[in-house]
Design a protein around this motif. Structure first.
Motif, PDB file in Angstrom:
ATOM      1  N   THR A  61       6.153  51.772  20.757  1.00 13.24           N
ATOM      2  CA  THR A  61       4.056  52.241  20.245  1.00 13.24           C
ATOM      3  C   THR A  61       4.241  53.143  21.696  1.00 13.24           C
ATOM      4  O   THR A  61       2.822  53.653  21.335  1.00 13.24           O
ATOM      5  N   SER A 113      -2.905  39.970  15.161  1.00 13.68           N
ATOM      6  CA  SER A 113      -1.317  39.915  15.683  1.00 13.68           C
ATOM      7  C   SER A 113      -1.430  39.060  15.677  1.00 13.68           C
ATOM      8  O   SER A 113       0.219  38.713  15.760  1.00 13.68           O
ATOM      9  N   ARG A 196       2.479  44.978  13.823  1.00 16.39           N
ATOM     10  CA  ARG A 196       3.202  44.372  14.900  1.00 16.39           C
ATOM     11  C   ARG A 196       3.468  43.237  15.415  1.00 16.39           C
ATOM     12  O   ARG A 196       4.054  42.521  16.235  1.00 16.39           O
ATOM     13  N   VAL A 201       7.459  47.105  14.491  1.00 18.88           N
ATOM     14  CA  VAL A 201       6.259  48.237  15.233  1.00 18.88           C
ATOM     15  C   VAL A 201       6.670  49.221  14.699  1.00 18.88           C
ATOM     16  O   VAL A 201       6.078  50.830  15.115  1.00 18.88           O
ATOM     17  N   THR A 333       0.629  44.776  23.058  1.00 19.96           N
ATOM     18  CA  THR A 333       1.153  44.379  22.084  1.00 19.96           C
ATOM     19  C   THR A 333       2.496  43.592  21.915  1.00 19.96           C
ATOM     20  O   THR A 333       2.979  42.784  21.448  1.00 19.96           O
TER      21      THR A 333
END
Length: 487
Positions: A61, A113, A196, A201, A333
């Motif tokens: 990411t 998420s 995610r 990812v 994340t």
């Protein structure tokens, strides 16, 4: 007389049944495959080493978002070739564009998420899939809201922030094109957030990387014109963005409907408990992004009081601030997903260790960038301009504010950890304090007490320090010792 049965009539029902059975089995296979992927991800996030797992989730990411950030840097460079008014005009719009990106990725996207991660951690696989459709519905609503808001309120806001003459005209044109793609941008970002949250990812990273590869050549072609492509000026960047995200949203929807990602997108009834599970984290996080960008907007207005050159200088200097965002978003994340899955499974001590580890990493990487930016500001600023009247205020800003990037990274990392566990009250308070110090105090210092650009930059730095200290409170006072309620 016995009625003769025509062969194709007799076989048609069986053929139809066969097709239905095949479709049913394909759907069942997709669902069972998705469940297996969720279970495998859950096991890894609950038992694998923290640092290596965090790196595995964060690095893809970070890498592609860094590439995406290069798109913004390149765009600013191209706009700078048009002139100072163009730089000033885009500086007026950029905080609002950044607010939408941050809200869809780390605000409401953070809620998506977190909800998906906690559902997987608690083995609520059907809820994890249903949350994807709820995210899609929210994306359409939020995207439409931003588009209407930009058209309706943009002119008044940009004027209040100091836009006038050619700079204001640039801002209005740039804004219309940039926000035309609001709905597909929200769709891509919220579906990516769901992926995610499930630990996937790779696909969101691939979507962003392709976007960077497309936009880097397309933006200048549309800005300056190329062959049969007409010259659109600053609006060309918006056309490129809107076109790419429209195509990407359709591809991503199709991909997730097939269930290959580990999550299955299908139409389900909207449920209050699932919307509440997203928004309980997402709304405060979204408000925090609004606070962050409102802070930037007010500081932008504060620099605007010193003239167009100061406004343009702040616009290019503060772009380095936003270079920290993809870095911390990638790391954040990863922290959010790991904390969320462990919190959903009841592994709260491990969730706390993940949060502290993330805070240390968050202090190190942005801190190094800030140190270089503070000592050698022209390395950054000369990318955009060599105009001394613009460089002076830009250098003053980076000399002071960039030194606090490490502190900012710590605060952001712990904010993502709080989202993961489903407790976001303290990050909200931290954002409020940052807004009051950098925004209200900074504005009053300039307008009522004649503060200089140096003083305004120091006030912004102090606001960052206060933000990080407050974000530490949940982990220091037992906020990670009990899980948040789900649904």
């Amino acid at each position: 007389m016995k009625e003769e049965v025509v062969p194709w009539e007799a076989e048609a029902p069986d053929a139809t049944t066969s097709r239905e059975r095949a479709s049913h089995f394909r759907n069942e296979d997709a669902l069972s495959s998705a469940v297996r992927k969720k279970s495998a991800t859950r096991a890894a996030l609950l038992t694998a080493p923290i640092v290596s797992t965090m790196a595995k989730l964060a690095l893809p990411t970070i890498a592609v978002l860094a590439a995406q950030t290069l798109v913004g840097i390149a765009e600013t460079y191209y706009v700078g070739l048009i002139g100072t008014d163009a730089l000033a005009g885009t500086a007026l719009v950029f905080p609002f564009w950044a607010m939408m990106a941050m809200m869809s990725n780390g605000g409401i996207g953070g809620g998506v998420s977190s909800a998906v991660a906690r559902a997987i951690g608690a083995r609520r696989h059907e809820d994890a899939d249903a949350l994807v459709f709820h995210a899609l519905a929210l994306a359409v609503i939020m995207g439409a809201t931003f588009f209407v808001g930009a058209i309706w309120m943009g002119p008044a806001i940009y004027t209040k922030l100091g836009g006038r003459d050619d700079a204001l005209r640039v801002a209005l044109r740039y804004s219309r094109f940039m926000f035309a793609g609001s709905i597909p941008i929200w769709i891509v970002n919220l579906l990516s957030a769901a992926l995610r949250g499930s630990g996937n990812v790779r696909v969101p990273a691939l979507v962003t990387l392709i976007g960077a590869c497309v936009l880097i050549p397309c933006s200048p072609a549309l800005i300056f014109g190329f062959g049969p492509i007409p010259r659109l000026g600053v609006g060309g960047a918006g056309v490129a963005v809107a076109t790419y995200y429209t195509i990407a949203s359709l591809i991503l929807i199709r991909y997730m409907m097939k269930g290959r990602s580990g999550l299955v997108l299908r139409v389900v009834p909207l449920e209050r408990r699932l919307l509440r599970d997203i928004l309980r984290v997402g709304l405060p996080a979204a408000v925090s992004t609004i606070q962050t960008n409102l802070t930037v907007i007010i500081v932008t207005a504060g620099f605007g009081l010193f003239g167009i050159d100061a406004l343009a200088g702040y616009g290019i200097a503060s772009r380095l601030d936003y270079l920290i965002i993809p870095l911390m978003f990638g790391l954040g994340t990863a922290i959010l997903t790991m904390v969320g899955v462990n919190a959903g499974a009841g592994h709260l001590q491990r969730a706390r260790r993940i949060a502290w580890t993330g805070a240390i990493v968050g202090a190190t990487l942005p801190g190094l960038i800030g140190l270089v930016g503070s000592i050698y500001p022209l390395l950054w600023l000369h990318i955009f301009t060599h105009d001394s009247s613009v460089l002076v205020p830009a250098t003053l800003y980076l000399r002071h504010v960039a030194l606090a990037y490490g502190v900012l990274g710590t605060g952001l990392a712990l904010s993502y950890a709080s989202q993961g566990i489903g407790r976001v009250a303290w990050p909200f308070v931290a954002g409020t304090v940052r807004l009051l110090i950098a925004g209200a105090v900074g504005w009053l210092a300039v307008t009522h007490f004649g503060a200089s650009l140096t003083t305004l930059s120091l006030i912004v730095t102090g606001a960052i320090v206060a933000y990080a200290l407050i974000c530490m409170i949940p982990i220091l006072t037992g906020g990670f010792h009990k899980p948040a309620k789900t649904g």
